[in-house]
Enzyme design. Structure first.
Site, short mmCIF file in Angstrom:
data_model
loop_
_atom_site.label_atom_id
_atom_site.label_comp_id
_atom_site.label_asym_id
_atom_site.label_seq_id
_atom_site.Cartn_x
_atom_site.Cartn_y
_atom_site.Cartn_z
N SER A 80 0.82 -1.21 0.00
CA SER A 80 0.00 0.00 0.00
C SER A 80 0.85 1.26 0.00
O SER A 80 1.83 1.37 0.77
CB SER A 80 -0.90 -0.01 1.24
OG SER A 80 -1.66 1.17 1.33
N THR A 140 -15.84 7.13 -7.70
CA THR A 140 -16.99 7.74 -7.04
C THR A 140 -17.82 8.48 -8.07
O THR A 140 -17.31 8.92 -9.11
CB THR A 140 -16.54 8.73 -5.95
OG1 THR A 140 -17.69 9.28 -5.32
CG2 THR A 140 -15.71 9.87 -6.53
N LYS A 198 -17.94 13.18 -7.19
CA LYS A 198 -16.98 14.25 -7.50
C LYS A 198 -17.12 14.65 -8.97
O LYS A 198 -17.92 15.50 -9.32
CB LYS A 198 -15.57 13.82 -7.12
CG LYS A 198 -15.40 13.63 -5.61
CD LYS A 198 -13.98 13.23 -5.25
CE LYS A 198 -13.71 13.27 -3.75
NZ LYS A 198 -14.46 12.24 -3.00
#
Length: 608
Positions: free
Chosen positions: A288, A396, A399
């Site tokens: 990550s 998403t 946005k």
């Protein structure tokens, strides 16, 4: 006083029992317990262990687990002494019977029941006091944390902003004392009131203004007229509509993937998907980026998978970690395309090259890029020709698409696995049909129109040029994000307040934990709807506020582990000797110490 009362009370209770019961009378250990112990559970245990009749009374046992001393009981209720003394007399009256002088169970049952009643009452009193003390302690701790947050200037104040449909980025700022409920017509009347002011919004993530598009609004209105307000259930139980199915098909097409799955938010999409995949793959090892979003961090943690954190956008460090990992373990590299606070972009091709080399899945978060980049609005990976190399793309619709909700796009197998196993998808209500219809209209429109994307990029470039010309400390980024550096939490709030109250410009302060301490900033988000006149007013207002507060116009920037920081001197003051493009200064040891103390790891929280 409490200890003396406790010992006296215990002695009064124990003496008649031991003198009238041959088992208790012949047990020196009991007398030692009476003399030394001030705790009721210990004494009850002694009685029960040496007397067959007391040992058969089940209700007494639960009092052994109470860790509160009789001292506390005496402090709370000294009058219990009289009750126990009375009970001790009752015990004394229970005479021995039979040749062996055993206690008579029939005669003992009533005093024992009375003793248990007193003990239960005492326990209840102790428990109530303990709970009250715990609650007071919790309140005190939380109050202390909140006070510290406010002292640091990091306390977040929510500003009531009412966007004006068809006129964004204009909006109404409602003072906390303003009337909350009113129609649009009333709003326009109230804007002259001291409590309601018209402002220009400069920190909104409706990047393309699609939340104002008639294409989107019309689709939402039509869906409400046809299907009503809510979905009525989870996706599995009556919550899947034709609107949901069409949206998922459109999202898959936009990303050139086999399938897509819609979630209630981008946060939930990341958390649920990473949690599920990490659990489904035995021995999974997740790599990550250090600046990944909080939702990704939480998903990785919830998965229980082994995790390694590579320095932000540092492909060499990622290679080192992959080389050191178990070659047989399933692997997944998790990163973002556009990092929303500094505005930098991940080296997607290089990360995908490593994924191919080491046999890893790739999970890319494109929430700040979908709709804005790529010929179909599929994000930076699509723009750079890397979409097919990304195993899972998360995005998403709140946005760039201007509505609400999150999603993933991937192969049919991966999407089906998440759909079947992800708790964050299964056990929550479905998005309303009206929202889903609006999302589908926005995604579909931006798959074909390039106008909004091109104008958006031009607006971002123009604002950066204007800020540079005004000698304001803009952090140059390769994306549409425009960070304006301040470097102090309290000062950042002051700047925001002055802009709002004096210049009618809304730009929310950004501080820790969204960004590292000492890199507080304004995060400006120009859209295709921001005009040249609005930009000129913004720059003039910023120039005025910088002069009024005496803020630095230039910082010396340094990069630590891929993260941009403001260099500071030995006293913690910002070094302002040069602009970013001229930065060649070495990092002082004091600054390195401060950076080392920062939580620059997988537990830190970053931008929403």
């Amino acid at each position: 006083m409490a200890s003396r009362v406790a010992k006296t009370t215990l002695g009064a209770l124990a003496a008649p029992l031991s003198s009238n019961c041959p088992f208790l009378a012949r047990t020196p250990a009991l007398h030692q317990s009476i003399n030394q112990s001030t705790q009721l559970p210990a004494l009850v245990q002694s009685f029960r262990g040496h007397c067959p009749f007391l040992g058969s009374v089940g209700h007494v046992s639960k009092h052994q687990s109470n860790n509160q001393s009789i001292n506390e009981t005496a402090n709370q209720s000294v009058n219990e002494t009289n009750k126990l003394d009375g009970l001790s007399k009752a015990y004394a009256e229970a005479k021995t019977v039979g040749a062996n002088k055993f206690l008579n169970p029939a005669k003992m049952s009533q005093p024992i029941a009375q003793a248990e009643s007193v003990a239960q009452s005492t326990d209840a009193s102790i428990k109530q006091s303990t709970n009250q003390s715990s609650a007071e302690t919790a309140d005190s701790i939380i109050a202390s944390k909140m006070a510290a947050l406010k002292r640091e200037g990091r306390y977040r104040v929510f500003i009531d902003i009412e966007r004006q449909s068809g006129e964004f980025p204009k909006a109404f700022h409602h003072h906390p004392d303003a009337i909350r409920e009113h129609s649009v017509a009333q709003s326009r009347t109230l804007q002259t009131n001291e409590q309601v002011k018209e402002v220009t919004v400069w920190c909104n993530n409706d990047y393309l203004g699609m939340g104002q598009s008639e294409v989107v609004l019309s689709a939402m209105r039509n869906a409400i007229s046809r299907s009503g307000a809510g979905a009525g259930g989870t996706r599995n139980i009556s919550g899947t509509t034709p609107y949901h199915s069409r949206l998922e098909q459109t999202l898959a097409a936009a990303h050139e993937k086999e399938a897509a799955l819609v979630f209630t938010s981008g946060y939930v999409a990341n958390d649920a998907t990473l949690t599920t995949l990490g659990k489904l793959l035995p021995g999974c090892h997740i790599f990550s980026d250090a600046l990944n979003h909080a939702s990704m961090i939480e998903g990785i943690k919830h998965s229980g998978a082994k995790r390694s954190v590579f320095r932000h956008n540092d492909v060499a460090h990622l290679r080192e970690l992959l080389q050191a990992a178990d070659p047989t373990a399933p692997k997944m590299i998790v990163f973002e395309s556009v990092y929303s606070m500094d505005g930098d972009i991940a080296p997607i091709k290089e990360i995908c090259d490593l994924a191919d080399e080491f046999g890893a899945l790739t999970y890319i978060d494109e929430v700040h890029a979908v709709g804005l980049y790529g010929d179909k609005g599929g994000g930076v990976a699509q723009r750079d020709g890397q979409s097919d190399r990304c195993s899972i793309i998360s995005g998403t619709m709140a946005k760039g698409y201007g509505v609400f909700g999150g999603y993933i796009a991937a192969s049919s197998l991966l999407v089906d696995a998440v759909r079947s196993f992800a708790s964050g998808f299964i056990f929550t209500f479905s998005l309303p049909p009206s929202v889903v219809a609006a999302c589908e209209a926005s995604v579909s429109y931006l798959m074909h129109s390039q106008t909004e994307r091109e104008h958006h990029q031009e607006r971002a470039r123009t604002l950066k040029e204007m800020l540079i010309a005004a000698n304001l400390p803009v952090l140059l980024s390769e994306s549409h994000i425009v960070p304006l550096m301040i470097g102090d939490a309290k000062m950042c709030k002051q700047v925001s307040d002055l802009l709002l109250n004096k210049h009618f410009i809304y730009a929310q302060p950004i501080n820790y934990p969204t960004v590292p301490r000492g890199t507080e900033r304004l995060r400006l988000t120009p859209s295709p709807l921001h005009t040249n006149e609005m930009m000129q007013k913004l720059v003039a207002a910023l120039d005025s506020v910088w002069a009024e507060l005496g803020l630095p116009r230039q910082f010396n920037y340094v990069t630590i582990n891929g993260v941009i920081h403001i260099e500071r001197d030995e006293k913690g003051a910002p070094v302002t000797c040069c602009s970013m493009s001229e930065n060649t200064a070495a990092v002082p040891s004091s600054f390195m110490g401060a950076i080392d103390a920062m939580p620059n790891n997988q537990m830190s929280q970053v931008a929403a």
